[in-house]
Every structure is written in C-alpha cells, then in structure tokens.
Design a protein around this motif. Structure first.
Motif, PDB file in Angstrom:
ATOM      1  N   THR A   1       5.662   4.066  -8.924  1.00 53.34           N
ATOM      2  CA  THR A   1       5.260   2.729  -8.483  1.00 53.34           C
ATOM      3  C   THR A   1       3.803   2.708  -8.050  1.00 53.34           C
ATOM      4  O   THR A   1       3.061   1.763  -8.367  1.00 53.34           O
ATOM      5  CB  THR A   1       6.151   2.249  -7.329  1.00 53.34           C
ATOM      6  N   ALA A   2       3.386   3.746  -7.313  1.00 52.40           N
ATOM      7  CA  ALA A   2       1.988   3.824  -6.877  1.00 52.40           C
ATOM      8  C   ALA A   2       1.050   3.871  -8.078  1.00 52.40           C
ATOM      9  O   ALA A   2      -0.017   3.241  -8.067  1.00 52.40           O
ATOM     10  CB  ALA A   2       1.793   5.055  -5.999  1.00 52.40           C
ATOM     11  N   ARG A   3       1.446   4.582  -9.114  1.00 53.38           N
ATOM     12  CA  ARG A   3       0.600   4.683 -10.309  1.00 53.38           C
ATOM     13  C   ARG A   3       0.397   3.313 -10.941  1.00 53.38           C
ATOM     14  O   ARG A   3      -0.737   2.897 -11.241  1.00 53.38           O
ATOM     15  CB  ARG A   3       1.262   5.661 -11.300  1.00 53.38           C
ATOM     16  N   TRP A   4       1.513   2.576 -11.160  1.00 55.27           N
ATOM     17  CA  TRP A   4       1.399   1.256 -11.800  1.00 55.27           C
ATOM     18  C   TRP A   4       0.701   0.260 -10.888  1.00 55.27           C
ATOM     19  O   TRP A   4      -0.015  -0.631 -11.360  1.00 55.27           O
ATOM     20  CB  TRP A   4       2.787   0.752 -12.168  1.00 55.27           C
TER      21      TRP A   4
ATOM     22  N   ILE B   1       0.852  -1.193   0.000  1.00 54.75           N
ATOM     23  CA  ILE B   1       0.000   0.000   0.000  1.00 54.75           C
ATOM     24  C   ILE B   1       0.888   1.243   0.000  1.00 54.75           C
ATOM     25  O   ILE B   1       1.832   1.342   0.787  1.00 54.75           O
ATOM     26  CB  ILE B   1      -0.920   0.005   1.234  1.00 54.75           C
ATOM     27  N   PRO B   2       0.610   2.199  -0.890  1.00 55.19           N
ATOM     28  CA  PRO B   2       1.442   3.413  -0.946  1.00 55.19           C
ATOM     29  C   PRO B   2       1.396   4.188   0.372  1.00 55.19           C
ATOM     30  O   PRO B   2       0.390   4.197   1.080  1.00 55.19           O
ATOM     31  CB  PRO B   2       0.805   4.230  -2.081  1.00 55.19           C
TER      32      PRO B   2
ATOM     33  N   ASN C   1       6.642   4.780  -4.331  1.00 56.03           N
ATOM     34  CA  ASN C   1       5.361   4.258  -3.870  1.00 56.03           C
ATOM     35  C   ASN C   1       4.762   5.218  -2.848  1.00 56.03           C
ATOM     36  O   ASN C   1       4.503   4.859  -1.697  1.00 56.03           O
ATOM     37  CB  ASN C   1       5.545   2.865  -3.273  1.00 56.03           C
ATOM     38  N   ILE C   2       4.567   6.464  -3.272  1.00 57.50           N
ATOM     39  CA  ILE C   2       4.092   7.526  -2.385  1.00 57.50           C
ATOM     40  C   ILE C   2       2.951   8.277  -3.057  1.00 57.50           C
ATOM     41  O   ILE C   2       2.968   8.495  -4.273  1.00 57.50           O
ATOM     42  CB  ILE C   2       5.234   8.510  -2.039  1.00 57.50           C
ATOM     43  N   LEU C   3       1.974   8.678  -2.250  1.00 54.95           N
ATOM     44  CA  LEU C   3       0.915   9.588  -2.687  1.00 54.95           C
ATOM     45  C   LEU C   3       1.151  10.928  -1.996  1.00 54.95           C
ATOM     46  O   LEU C   3       1.190  10.995  -0.760  1.00 54.95           O
ATOM     47  CB  LEU C   3      -0.468   9.047  -2.311  1.00 54.95           C
TER      48      LEU C   3
END
Length: 430
Positions: free
Chosen positions: A178-181, A137-138, A227-229
């Motif tokens: 990474t979060a997008r994919w 999970i981001p 992997n960050i929002l």
C-alpha cells in the motif's frame, strides 16, 4: 434356497414399484396445486437460504481471520508496549516502570531458550513525507533484518536490508504494498528516495501484499500492515523522531520466533514473569500469542456457526409447520381417496408412506431452491458489502439435511392421522 432366491428379488421389486408410484402420485398432487405447493415451500426456501448465506458469511470471516493469525506466525510471540501520548499518564507509569526497553529485550533473549530469531521494534508515525502520500501516511517500523523471517515477509522486488545496513544505520527502507502505491503509484520505486520528516531514505525493496486485521477491540489492533516502511532499527533510533518521542518507550515491541510451537504458552509465561518483575507490575505491556489466538478463534467460530444455524433454523421450523398445515388440509381434500384405497386393501403403512413421500418432496424441492437462493444471496452480500463469503459443501449438506429432516418430522403426524381414518367414514365424507 431356490424359493428364497426367487422371493427376495420379487419383494425388492414390489417395494420399489410401490415407492415409485407414491413418488409419481406425489409429483402429480404437487403440480396439480402448483401455487399452493410453492407457497408451502417458501418457509423452507428462505430457511435453507438463510442457513447457507449465514454460514457462508461465517466461513468467509473465518478464512480471513485464520489466514491473518497464521500470517502472524504460530511459532511467534509478540510483546507490545501499552503506550500513551498523555504526559500525565506517562509520568504516573514512569514512577513505577521504565517502559519496554532494550534491557528487557536482552534479558528475554538470554533467559528464554529455543529462540530462533528475535528483534526489537521502534514504531513511528512521520509528521510529513515526500513524495506526498495519496492515502494515510505510512507508519515506520525500525526493526532488525531478522524481522523478515519472523513476519514471513516475501519480496515483490528488490531486497531486504542486511545486518551491515543495520549496524551502520543506513538510511534505506523497504516498502509495504500500500505504501508503494500511495507514494509511487505504478512506477518502479527501487532506487528512489523518500523524505521522512527531515531524513532521506533510499528504497531498496517492496514486499508482497499481506492480510490486515479488520477489527478493533481484540488482542490484535486493526492496522494496514501493507502501509508500512521498514527501516533498520539503528536508522530509526539515530535519524528519526516524532512529536511524541518524549513519551514513548525506548522500544515499543519485541518479536520472538521460537523453535517449537508447543513451547509458546510456557515461553509466554516466562516472558510475562520477566517483564512483570522489571516493570514492577505496572501492566504497561501485552503479550500476543498467535497460536493461542488461532485456537481461540476456532472455538469462537464453532459457537458462531452454532448460533447462526440456530437462528436460521427458526425459518426452517416455520417452513415445517407450513408443510404440516398443508398436509392436514390435503387430508381433508383427499379423505374419500384415502377411504377408497383402504377399502381396496391398502395398509396403514401405505397411506403413511404416501403422505411422508409428499412432505419429503416438498422439503426436497424447497431445499434445492433454497440452496441455490442462498448461494446467490451470499454472492450478493459479497458484492454489496465487500465481505468475503464462502459457500462450503458442508453448509449445503447441513442445510439440505435439516430441510429433509424437517419435512419428515412434520409430515409424520398428518400421514399417521390419514392412515388412522376409518375407511367406511372416509368413503362417506363429503
């Protein structure tokens, strides 16, 4: 003058011809005993290959770490809260320190000169997220719009949130690569919605991939920064909370971008003094100075390379001893030849030159094969282990020069021993 002009070229030509004959004789002797020559070279081959391969691993690791530290910004100063999820430990700390707060941020910003941009940070790990993440999970970062400048984020698509978005606490977010994919795959996420816990956020941008720290136990914690929002700080504070919000600091990070990198060390001391006073020496924060990390990494890299070369040079030493043993054996085989050469007028220097040339040729051939072998080993390591390896010209030159030097060093003793043989006794030798 005319005599000198005619003699000098003649001497040069004669010396060249003598060296060339020794080279030809050396090639003939090495090829005549091909297997023995190859076995003699093995120590040199593996030694040079080890030097090249180890230095390529070091250079690859250095490039990744240096790039990551430079990505953090050599003019940046980062304060990280040392948080704990243990309630008892949290209670003990809170008796003497309020933790990292907005008040700390305001005091630092007011007292520290030369600040170009700054932002607090509130970090959270959502308990659930939609669309369902295909990987971890981001992590969510609540920051000000100035974080884009401080962290050097570049947008792949869309935009970063504005100051108006921040002031209004708009539910918008910018995604790491990474979060997008992980959430949307190859589809366009702009305008799509993400449900973080119980709040919906609209995707307005995607940043380009960044390098991540790969190791624990350093000043920089290992984390996938892709992997960050990223969301407006007010949106994170007003709309979100996680299961550990009660034991979290008010903010958990402060990012400062200074005008001049030469002031970073002094600025870090000022920040530490401010926080030590407000936190009453609780030591519940850490200060990361990327410029100092960069300098320290360079010093560490130099030591690492020295150790790697020293370890790999043991193989070169073994190879040199092998060359000396073979050259000593060769003297016994060619004792009559040496005696005949001395009897017909060859000087001791001529005999020394002949054997030194042969030893150097063995080292040269072994070094050349070793460089090629080392290059393929580094590529194999990169393929099997997934490491970044870089074969630099410096590592090739170093390994090659060391191999030649070893050949010369270990060839001198056998050559000198051969030159000192008594011609009469040598001719009689059976």
């Amino acid at each position: 003058m005319p005599v000198t002009e005619t003699l000098v070229p003649a001497r040069v030509v004669s010396a060249y011809q003598q060296w060339w004959r020794d080279v030809q004789l050396g090639v003939q002797n090495l090829t005549l005993h091909g297997l023995r020559s190859l076995l003699t070279m093995l120590g040199m081959i593996f030694g040079v290959a080890a030097v090249v391969a180890m230095l390529s691993i070091g250079a690859g690791a250095k490039q990744k770490v240096m790039a990551f530290i430079e990505q953090m910004g050599v003019r940046n100063l980062i304060v990280e809260a040392k948080e704990t999820t243990d309630w008892q430990a949290h209670s003990r700390i809170r008796k003497i320190s309020p933790g990292l707060t907005f008040q700390d941020y305001r005091v630092i910003r007011d007292d520290l000169s030369g600040i170009v941009a700054s932002t607090p940070r509130k970090r959270m790990t959502p308990s659930k997220i939609l669309p369902k993440s295909q990987q971890d999970i981001p992590v969510l970062y609540g920051v000000n719009p100035s974080y884009q400048q401080i962290a050097g984020l570049h947008l792949l698509m869309g935009r970063f949130f504005s100051q108006d978005d921040e002031e209004d606490g708009e539910p918008v977010c910018v995604m790491g690569a990474t979060a997008r994919w992980s959430l949307f795959g190859s589809s366009d996420p702009i305008g799509q919605y993400i449900k973080v816990n119980e709040q919906w956020f609209r995707v307005i941008g995607v940043v380009t991939p960044q390098l991540s720290a790969q190791t624990e136990g350093s000043a920089v914690a290992a984390q996938d920064v892709n992997n960050i929002l990223y969301v407006p700080l007010n949106a994170a504070l007003l709309r979100l909370e996680d299961s550990y919000s009660d034991v979290r600091d008010e903010i958990d990070g402060i990012y400062l971008n200074l005008h001049d990198s030469s002031d970073i060390s002094e600025a870090s001391q000022v920040v530490r003094a401010i926080l030590d006073k407000s936190h009453h020496g609780a030591d519940d924060f850490s200060i990361i100075v990327p410029a100092e990390l960069l300098a320290e990494q360079r010093r560490t890299e130099q030591m690492f390379n020295a150790v790697m070369v020293a370890i790999a040079s043991i193989s070169l030493l073994v190879g040199g001893i092998g060359i000396m043993n073979i050259m000593l054996a060769s003297i016994l085989e060619r004792t009559r030849e040496i005696g005949l050469r001395r009897a017909v007028g060859a000087r001791q220097f001529d005999i020394v030159r002949q054997f030194v040339v042969e030893a150097t040729m063995i080292s040269f051939a072994g070094g050349t094969i070793g460089v090629i072998f080392g290059f393929f080993i580094s590529r194999l390591i990169a393929w099997l282990a997934g490491w970044s390896t870089i074969v630099t010209p410096g590592s090739i030159v170093l390994a090659f020069l060391v191999s030649i030097s070893v050949g010369l060093l270990f060839g001198i003793y056998p050559a000198t021993k051969a030159a000192r043989l008594d011609p009469v006794e040598a001719i009689r030798y059976e």
